[in-house]
Design a protein around this motif. Structure first.
Motif, PDB file in Angstrom:
ATOM      1  N   MET A  79      10.039   4.348  11.055  1.00 11.76           N
ATOM      2  CA  MET A  79      10.756   3.265  10.390  1.00 11.76           C
ATOM      3  C   MET A  79      11.290   3.776   9.055  1.00 11.76           C
ATOM      4  N   ARG A  80      12.591   3.583   8.801  1.00 12.16           N
ATOM      5  CA  ARG A  80      13.196   3.950   7.518  1.00 12.16           C
ATOM      6  C   ARG A  80      13.786   2.705   6.884  1.00 12.16           C
ATOM      7  N   LEU A  81      13.383   2.430   5.649  1.00  7.40           N
ATOM      8  CA  LEU A  81      13.862   1.263   4.913  1.00  7.40           C
ATOM      9  C   LEU A  81      14.644   1.738   3.696  1.00  7.40           C
ATOM     10  N   VAL A  82      15.899   1.341   3.636  1.00 10.46           N
ATOM     11  CA  VAL A  82      16.775   1.743   2.533  1.00 10.46           C
ATOM     12  C   VAL A  82      17.305   0.491   1.845  1.00 10.46           C
ATOM     13  N   ILE A  83      17.071   0.404   0.538  1.00  7.19           N
ATOM     14  CA  ILE A  83      17.680  -0.653  -0.262  1.00  7.19           C
ATOM     15  C   ILE A  83      18.842  -0.022  -1.004  1.00  7.19           C
ATOM     16  N   ALA A  84      20.038  -0.547  -0.802  1.00  7.17           N
ATOM     17  CA  ALA A  84      21.224   0.091  -1.371  1.00  7.17           C
ATOM     18  C   ALA A  84      22.307  -0.935  -1.664  1.00  7.17           C
ATOM     19  N   ARG A  85      23.139  -0.589  -2.628  1.00  5.45           N
ATOM     20  CA  ARG A  85      24.386  -1.324  -2.834  1.00  5.45           C
ATOM     21  C   ARG A  85      25.363  -0.744  -1.826  1.00  5.45           C
ATOM     22  N   CYS A  86      25.768  -1.575  -0.878  1.00  5.29           N
ATOM     23  CA  CYS A  86      26.542  -1.047   0.243  1.00  5.29           C
ATOM     24  C   CYS A  86      27.596  -2.052   0.703  1.00  5.29           C
ATOM     25  N   SER A  87      28.545  -1.544   1.455  1.00  3.00           N
ATOM     26  CA  SER A  87      29.492  -2.393   2.175  1.00  3.00           C
ATOM     27  C   SER A  87      29.431  -1.979   3.647  1.00  3.00           C
ATOM     28  N   VAL A  88      29.754  -2.926   4.529  1.00  7.46           N
ATOM     29  CA  VAL A  88      29.550  -2.688   5.957  1.00  7.46           C
ATOM     30  C   VAL A  88      30.775  -3.160   6.739  1.00  7.46           C
ATOM     31  N   ASP A  89      31.194  -2.337   7.691  1.00  7.96           N
ATOM     32  CA  ASP A  89      32.322  -2.700   8.561  1.00  7.96           C
ATOM     33  C   ASP A  89      31.925  -2.519  10.016  1.00  7.96           C
ATOM     34  N   TYR A  90      32.136  -3.575  10.788  1.00  2.35           N
ATOM     35  CA  TYR A  90      31.849  -3.532  12.222  1.00  2.35           C
ATOM     36  C   TYR A  90      33.156  -3.591  12.995  1.00  2.35           C
ATOM     37  N   ALA A  91      33.276  -2.723  14.008  1.00  8.76           N
ATOM     38  CA  ALA A  91      34.434  -2.751  14.906  1.00  8.76           C
ATOM     39  C   ALA A  91      33.920  -2.740  16.333  1.00  8.76           C
ATOM     40  N   GLY A  92      34.384  -3.696  17.123  1.00 12.21           N
ATOM     41  CA  GLY A  92      33.936  -3.788  18.509  1.00 12.21           C
ATOM     42  C   GLY A  92      34.564  -4.977  19.179  1.00 12.21           C
ATOM     43  N   ARG A  93      33.737  -5.930  19.614  1.00 10.77           N
ATOM     44  CA  ARG A  93      34.265  -7.138  20.241  1.00 10.77           C
ATOM     45  C   ARG A  93      35.137  -7.928  19.274  1.00 10.77           C
ATOM     46  N   LEU A  94      34.852  -7.777  17.984  1.00 14.42           N
ATOM     47  CA  LEU A  94      35.659  -8.355  16.917  1.00 14.42           C
ATOM     48  C   LEU A  94      35.435  -7.479  15.696  1.00 14.42           C
ATOM     49  N   ASP A  95      36.220  -7.687  14.641  1.00 16.60           N
ATOM     50  CA  ASP A  95      36.043  -6.934  13.402  1.00 16.60           C
ATOM     51  C   ASP A  95      35.348  -7.825  12.383  1.00 16.60           C
ATOM     52  N   ALA A  96      34.423  -7.244  11.630  1.00 21.21           N
ATOM     53  CA  ALA A  96      33.702  -7.997  10.608  1.00 21.21           C
ATOM     54  C   ALA A  96      33.463  -7.096   9.409  1.00 21.21           C
ATOM     55  N   HIS A  97      33.429  -7.693   8.230  1.00 20.07           N
ATOM     56  CA  HIS A  97      33.260  -6.922   6.993  1.00 20.07           C
ATOM     57  C   HIS A  97      32.260  -7.606   6.082  1.00 20.07           C
ATOM     58  N   LEU A  98      31.312  -6.839   5.563  1.00 18.71           N
ATOM     59  CA  LEU A  98      30.399  -7.300   4.523  1.00 18.71           C
ATOM     60  C   LEU A  98      30.795  -6.612   3.219  1.00 18.71           C
ATOM     61  N   PRO A  99      31.228  -7.356   2.218  1.00 21.84           N
ATOM     62  CA  PRO A  99      31.625  -6.732   0.958  1.00 21.84           C
ATOM     63  C   PRO A  99      30.438  -6.113   0.231  1.00 21.84           C
ATOM     64  N   GLU A 100      30.731  -5.337  -0.770  1.00 15.07           N
ATOM     65  CA  GLU A 100      29.706  -4.587  -1.509  1.00 15.07           C
ATOM     66  C   GLU A 100      28.665  -5.515  -2.134  1.00 15.07           C
ATOM     67  N   ALA A 101      27.394  -5.218  -1.869  1.00 11.07           N
ATOM     68  CA  ALA A 101      26.275  -5.994  -2.417  1.00 11.07           C
ATOM     69  C   ALA A 101      24.988  -5.221  -2.147  1.00 11.07           C
ATOM     70  N   ASN A 102      23.905  -5.642  -2.804  1.00 14.31           N
ATOM     71  CA  ASN A 102      22.600  -5.031  -2.566  1.00 14.31           C
ATOM     72  C   ASN A 102      22.007  -5.603  -1.282  1.00 14.31           C
ATOM     73  N   ARG A 103      21.552  -4.694  -0.402  1.00 11.34           N
ATOM     74  CA  ARG A 103      21.011  -5.126   0.882  1.00 11.34           C
ATOM     75  C   ARG A 103      19.899  -4.182   1.331  1.00 11.34           C
ATOM     76  N   LEU A 104      19.115  -4.660   2.307  1.00 15.45           N
ATOM     77  CA  LEU A 104      18.094  -3.835   2.956  1.00 15.45           C
ATOM     78  C   LEU A 104      18.651  -3.338   4.285  1.00 15.45           C
ATOM     79  N   ILE A 105      18.592  -2.024   4.485  1.00 15.31           N
ATOM     80  CA  ILE A 105      19.028  -1.413   5.744  1.00 15.31           C
ATOM     81  C   ILE A 105      17.777  -0.903   6.461  1.00 15.31           C
ATOM     82  N   MET A 106      17.572  -1.347   7.677  1.00 17.03           N
ATOM     83  CA  MET A 106      16.389  -0.977   8.455  1.00 17.03           C
ATOM     84  C   MET A 106      16.809  -0.107   9.633  1.00 17.03           C
TER      85      MET A 106
END
Length: 223
Positions: A1-28
Motif C-alpha cells: 500500500m502506498r499513500l501519497v498526500i500531494a497538491r495535484c490535478s487529475v485528468d480522466y479520459a475514457g467513457r467520458l472526460d473529467a478533470h479535478l483542478p489543483e488541490a491537496n488530495r490523498l492518492i492511494m
C-alpha cells in the motif's frame, strides 16, 4: 500500500472526460494495482479511481511529474503532482477478508440451498467463488446457461454494488466463463443502491430471511 498526500490535478479520459483542478488530495495505490484519489470529505468514496489491473507509468518532463494510469479498456487517469507533502509505503500482508455476521452468513447459506428464491431457473455453481480480490458470494448459471455473480448483504447499500462490480470485472478476465451478469441481493436495499445497481446493468432482489428459513410471519400468529 502506498499513500501519497500531494497538491495535484487529475485528468480522466475514457467513457467520458473529467478533470479535478489543483488541490491537496490523498492518492492511494494498492498492491493489486487499484488507484484511488480522495478528498478530505465525501466519506469512503474516492473522487476518481481506476480498478485493477492497471499499468502505472511515472513521467518527468517539461510538464512536471505525472503518473499515467491506464487499463485494457483504454481508459487513462493522469495525475499531475505539483507538490508532494507525504509519501508512505507499507506492506499490509494477507487480509483474512470480511467476516460476515451470523445473519448475513446464514442468509448466504439459505440462498445457496435455494437459488431459485433469487431468480427462477438459477442453479448454483459454487459458494465463495474465488477471485484475486476476494470471493464472490454465489456463482450461478441461469436458464440460458449464462454465469450470474451474486453479492449477498443483510442491508443493501451502494458499497455492496461497487463490490459486485469489482468482482465481475475480475470474473470477466476469465474467458471460459463468458459474459457475466450481476445480481445484488439483500433483506432490504436502499433506494440509492437500487439506482446504482440498475445503472451498472445489475438486477436487485430483496428477500425475506424468515421466509427462507420456513418461518413465515403468518405461521406465527395465534389468530
Amino acid at each position: 500500500m502506498r499513500l501519497v498526500i500531494a497538491r495535484c490535478s487529475v485528468d480522466y479520459a475514457g467513457r467520458l472526460d473529467a478533470h479535478l483542478p489543483e488541490a491537496n488530495r490523498l492518492i492511494m495505490l494498492k498492491a493489486d494495482g487499484c488507484v484511488a484519489i480522495h478528498a478530505d470529505g465525501g466519506a469512503y468514496k474516492p473522487l476518481n479511481w481506476m480498478n485493477a489491473p492497471n499499468t502505472i507509468v511515472e513521467i518527468d518532463d517539461d510538464d512536471g511529474h505525472r503518473w499515467v494510469v491506464s487499463n485494457h479498456k483504454k481508459e487513462t487517469l493522469t495525475i499531475t503532482l505539483h507538490e508532494v507533502l507525504s509519501d508512505v509505503s507499507e506492506e499490509l500482508g494477507d487480509d483474512p477478508g470480511l467476516q460476515k455476521d451470523g445473519v448475513e452468513a446464514h442468509l448466504q447459506e439459505l440462498l445457496a440451498a435455494s437459488p431459485t428464491s433469487i431468480e427462477e431457473g438459477l442453479k448454483l455453481v459454487r459458494r465463495e467463488y474465488p477471485t484475486a480480490i476476494g470471493p464472490v458470494d454465489l456463482l450461478c448459471r441461469d436458464e440460458s446457461d449464462q454465469v450470474v455473480a451474486i453479492e449477498v448483504k443483510r442491508r443493501g447499500e451502494i458499497d455492496g454494488v461497487e463490490q459486485l462490480a469489482r468482482y465481475i470485472e475480475r470474473l470477466q478476465l476469465d474467458s471460459s466463463l463468458g459474459e457475466v451478469r450481476g445480481v445484488y441481493v439483500a433483506q432490504s436495499i436502499k433506494p440509492q443502491a437500487k439506482v446504482l445497481a440498475e445503472s451498472r446493468g445489475f438486477t436487485w432482489v430483496e428477500v425475506d430471511y424468515d421466509e427462507l428459513r420456513g418461518m413465515k410471519s403468518d405461521e406465527l400468529k395465534l389468530f
